[in-house]
Design a protein around this motif. Structure first.
Motif, PDB file in Angstrom:
ATOM      1  N   GLY A 191      -2.873  -1.478   1.543  1.00 40.00           N
ATOM      2  CA  GLY A 191      -3.408   0.120   1.114  1.00 40.00           C
ATOM      3  C   GLY A 191      -2.103   0.729   1.358  1.00 40.00           C
ATOM      4  N   PRO A 192      -1.795   1.895   1.028  1.00 32.94           N
ATOM      5  CA  PRO A 192      -0.314   2.799   1.280  1.00 32.94           C
ATOM      6  C   PRO A 192      -0.262   2.924   3.223  1.00 32.94           C
ATOM      7  N   GLY A 193      -1.351   3.333   3.589  1.00 31.75           N
ATOM      8  CA  GLY A 193      -1.833   3.413   5.003  1.00 31.75           C
ATOM      9  C   GLY A 193      -1.406   4.489   5.430  1.00 31.75           C
ATOM     10  N   PHE A 194      -1.777   5.689   6.156  1.00 28.50           N
ATOM     11  CA  PHE A 194      -2.317   6.465   6.498  1.00 28.50           C
ATOM     12  C   PHE A 194      -1.121   7.648   6.472  1.00 28.50           C
ATOM     13  N   SER A 195      -0.552   8.509   5.988  1.00 30.87           N
ATOM     14  CA  SER A 195       0.048   9.514   5.543  1.00 30.87           C
ATOM     15  C   SER A 195       0.408  10.817   6.940  1.00 30.87           C
TER      16      SER A 195
END
Length: 527
Positions: A191-195
C-alpha cells in the motif's frame, strides 16, 4: 512445560429449586438471575455452540471439496477458534473475572498455528483480489510458549490492516529468527505506507488521522501494542522504500521460551497405547471428536452419555483415565467425580480430566474441589492441546491400573535436554539459578509456616509448581499444588502434613542438583 491452574477451595454447588443439578453453579450466592450469573450462563451456551461448529468441521472430510470451498471452510474454522478465545476473554471482563488463559504461557506448535493463520487470511486476500504469502524460515522452533489467543489477535490486526490499505499486490507474513534467538513476525504490504499524520498518532486509541480516506476508528495498532506488551513483545513500524509498510512483532527468547519451561515442554503427544479411557459426554459430535483423538493417541475409548452411566462404569471397571463433561443429564460431572473420589478413599486414584464450557475461576474452583486433576475448556482447539492436557493429568496422577514407577529427585532426560539446549556456559548458570530458586522457595515456605503467613506460602508454592515441573519431579509438583490450595483455604490441618513432605522433597532435589553440578561443571579441569 505448561503450568496448571492452582487448585483451590470453592463453595458448594447450588441448584435451582425443584431442578436437578446438571453442572457447577456459576456462583455460590444462589442468585441465578444476577447479571454476573446470567452472563456466565450465556457464555457457557456460546462456547457450547462454537464447540459444535468446530467439532463438526474437525470431523468433516474436506479433501473432496474444490480448493475454493475448502479454503472458505478452513477460514470458518480458524475464525471460530478465534471467536471462542474472544468469547472467553469478553466473558471474563463482563463478570469481573480473570481470564484463565492469562495464568501461564501455553505451549503452541508453531507450524500448525501459522498454517491456520494463512488459511484464514488467504481467503480474505482472495476476496480483495490480493495475494497472501506465508514466508517462514527453516530454523523456526517447533513450539513456542506464549498466549496463542493474544498472538493470533496481534497477527489478525496486523494482516487485516495491511490488506485494508493495499489496493493491489500482496500481503506477506515473514516469520524468521532474529539476533539472540528473537522470533520475528513481519507483515509487509504494497500500500501507500504510513502518512506523517498516521506516524504521529501511532498506537493512540482511535488514532486514525482525520484526513484518512479509509473507514474505521484506528483501534487496530492500539490493540496490537496492548497485546504485544502483554506477551512481552516489541513492535517496529516502518515504511518500505518504494511502496508499502512493514509492521513487525519481535518476541525476545525470554517471551517465547519463558524461563526453563519451553525446552522441556517440547515433547511429543502422549502415547496412550494400551490405555482404557472412559469418556462421559452427552453431545454426539463431541463424543465422536474425542473418540477419534483418543484413537489417534492409541487409546481405547469407552463412551457413556450421562452421569449415571459414568458412575456405573467407574464402579464396574478400572480405567486408566476419565474424561468427563461437567454438564450432563441425570447426574452432573461434579457429582460423578465426587462419588469416584469417595469410593477410592485413601487408595489409588484415577486420573480425571474435566471437559467443560464453564471456564471462569469460580467454576474451575468447584471442579478442582470435587477432585478433578485438570480442566480442558470447550471447544477443544486441536489434538496438540488435547494431548497436552492429558499429559499434564497423567504426570500429576499415574493410572491406578498400572504399577507406579518410583520417581527420583529429577528427571534426567528433562535436565539433559535443558542443559544441552543451554550450552556449557549458559548451562552452568542455569543449573546455579535453579539451585538458588529451590533454596529461596524452601526458605520462604519455612518462614511462612512458622509465621502462619499464608500469602508467603502461596507465593513460594506458586514458584515451586513450575520449578518442580521443569526438572520433571511430578510428586513434588503435585504436593506443591496441594500446599498452595491448602494455603488458599487456610487449612492448617492439611498444611501440617504437606509442609514437611514438600520440604523433604525440595531438600532431595537440592542435594541431587548440587551433586549434578559437581559432576558436570565443578570438577571440570581448568583450561
Amino acid at each position: 512445560m505448561v503450568c496448571r491452574p492452582d487448585p483451590d477451595t470453592a463453595p458448594e454447588v447450588t441448584e435451582m429449586p425443584g431442578e436437578q443439578s446438571d453442572g457447577p453453579a456459576v456462583r455460590g450466592d444462589g442468585d441465578a438471575q444476577s447479571p454476573r450469573n446470567r452472563a456466565a450462563m450465556l457464555g457457557h451456551d456460546m462456547r457450547a455452540a462454537i464447540a459444535d461448529i468446530l467439532g463438526g468441521l474437525a470431523l468433516a472430510d474436506l479433501s473432496s471439496l474444490d480448493p475454493h470451498s475448502r479454503l472458505q471452510l478452513q477460514r470458518v474454522q480458524s475464525s471460530a477458534e478465534q471467536l471462542a478465545r474472544l468469547t472467553e476473554e469478553t466473558l471474563a471482563l463482563v463478570v469481573g473475572d480473570d481470564s484463565p488463559r492469562a495464568e501461564a504461557p501455553v505451549l503452541t506448535s508453531l507450524g500448525p498455528f501459522l498454517d491456520r493463520i494463512a488459511a484464514r487470511w488467504r481467503a480474505h486476500a482472495e476476496e480483495r483480489g490480493l495475494g497472501f504469502v506465508l514466508d517462514r524460515a527453516d530454523d523456526l522452533p517447533a513450539g513456542i510458549g506464549t498466549d496463542p489467543a493474544a498472538l493470533e489477535r496481534i497477527l489478525s490486526n496486523m494482516i487485516g490492516n495491511a490488506m485494508k490499505y493495499s489496493p493491489a499486490g500482496e500481503v506477506r507474513l515473514r516469520v524468521q529468527m532474529g539476533p539472540q534467538e528473537a522470533l520475528c513476525l513481519r507483515v509487509r504490504d504494497t500500500g501507500p505506507g504510513f502518512s506523517d499524520a498516521a506516524m504521529a498518532r501511532l498506537f493512540d486509541y482511535a488514532g486514525r488521522p482525520e484526513e484518512s480516506s479509509q473507514p474505521g476508528t484506528g483501534l487496530g495498532l492500539h490493540i496490537v501494542r496492548d497485546l504485544a506488551q502483554r506477551i512481552r513483545g516489541q513492535l517496529h513500524v516502518a515504511n518500505v522504500a518504494g511502496a508499502g509498510a512493514e509492521v513487525s512483532l519481535i518476541l525476545p527468547r525470554r517471551s517465547w521460551a519463558p524461563g526453563v519451561e519451553a525446552p522441556a515442554a517440547l515433547s511429543a503427544l502422549p502415547d496412550l497405547v494400551g490405555c482404557n479411557v472412559l469418556v462421559a459426554e452427552d453431545n454426539p459430535t463431541n463424543q465422536l471428536l474425542v473418540q477419534q483423538m483418543l484413537e489417534t493417541l492409541g487409546a481405547t475409548a469407552t463412551l457413556v452419555e450421562d452421569g449415571e452411566a459414568a458412575a456405573e462404569a467407574l464402579a464396574a471397571a478400572c480405567f486408566d483415565l476419565v474424561l468427563i463433561d461437567i454438564e450432563m443429564p441425570r447426574l452432573s460431572g461434579i457429582d460423578v467425580i465426587r462419588r469416584l473420589r469417595a469410593a477410592e478413599g485413601d487408595g489409588p486414584a484415577t486420573p480425571v480430566l474435566a471437559i467443560t464450557a464453564f471456564v471462569l475461576s469460580s467454576n474451575r474452583d468447584q471442579i478442582y474441589a470435587a477432585g478433578a486433576d485438570g480442566i480442558l475448556a470447550k471447544p477443544i482447539m486441536s489434538l496438540d492441546s488435547f494431548g497436552e492436557a492429558i499429559a499434564r493429568v497423567r504426570r500429576k496422577r499415574p493410572s491406578p491400573c498400572t504399577a507406579a514407577v518410583p520417581a527420583g529427585p529429577f528427571d534426567r532426560v528433562h535436565l539433559d535436554r535443558l542443559l544441552a539446549l543451554a550450552g556449557p556456559e549458559d548451562g552452568c548458570e542455569l543449573l546455579t539459578r535453579m539451585r538458588e530458586d529451590f533454596g529461596t522457595v524452601r526458605i520462604g515456605i519455612v518462614q511462612g509456616a512458622a509465621a502462619g503467613d499464608m500469602a508467603l506460602i502461596r507465593a513460594r508454592t506458586h514458584v515451586l509448581i513450575p520449578l518442580a515441573g521443569a526438572v520433571g519431579n511430578t510428586a513434588l509438583q503435585a504436593d506443591a499444588e496441594a500446599l498452595n490450595a491448602a494455603a488458599r483455604a487456610d487449612d492448617r490441618a492439611a498444611m501440617g502434613g504437606l509442609v514437611p513432605r514438600v520440604l523433604d522433597r525440595v531438600d532431595a532435589v537440592c542435594t541431587a542438583l548440587a551433586q549434578e553440578f559437581d559432576i558436570r561443571f565443578a570438577l571440570e579441569p581448568a583450561r
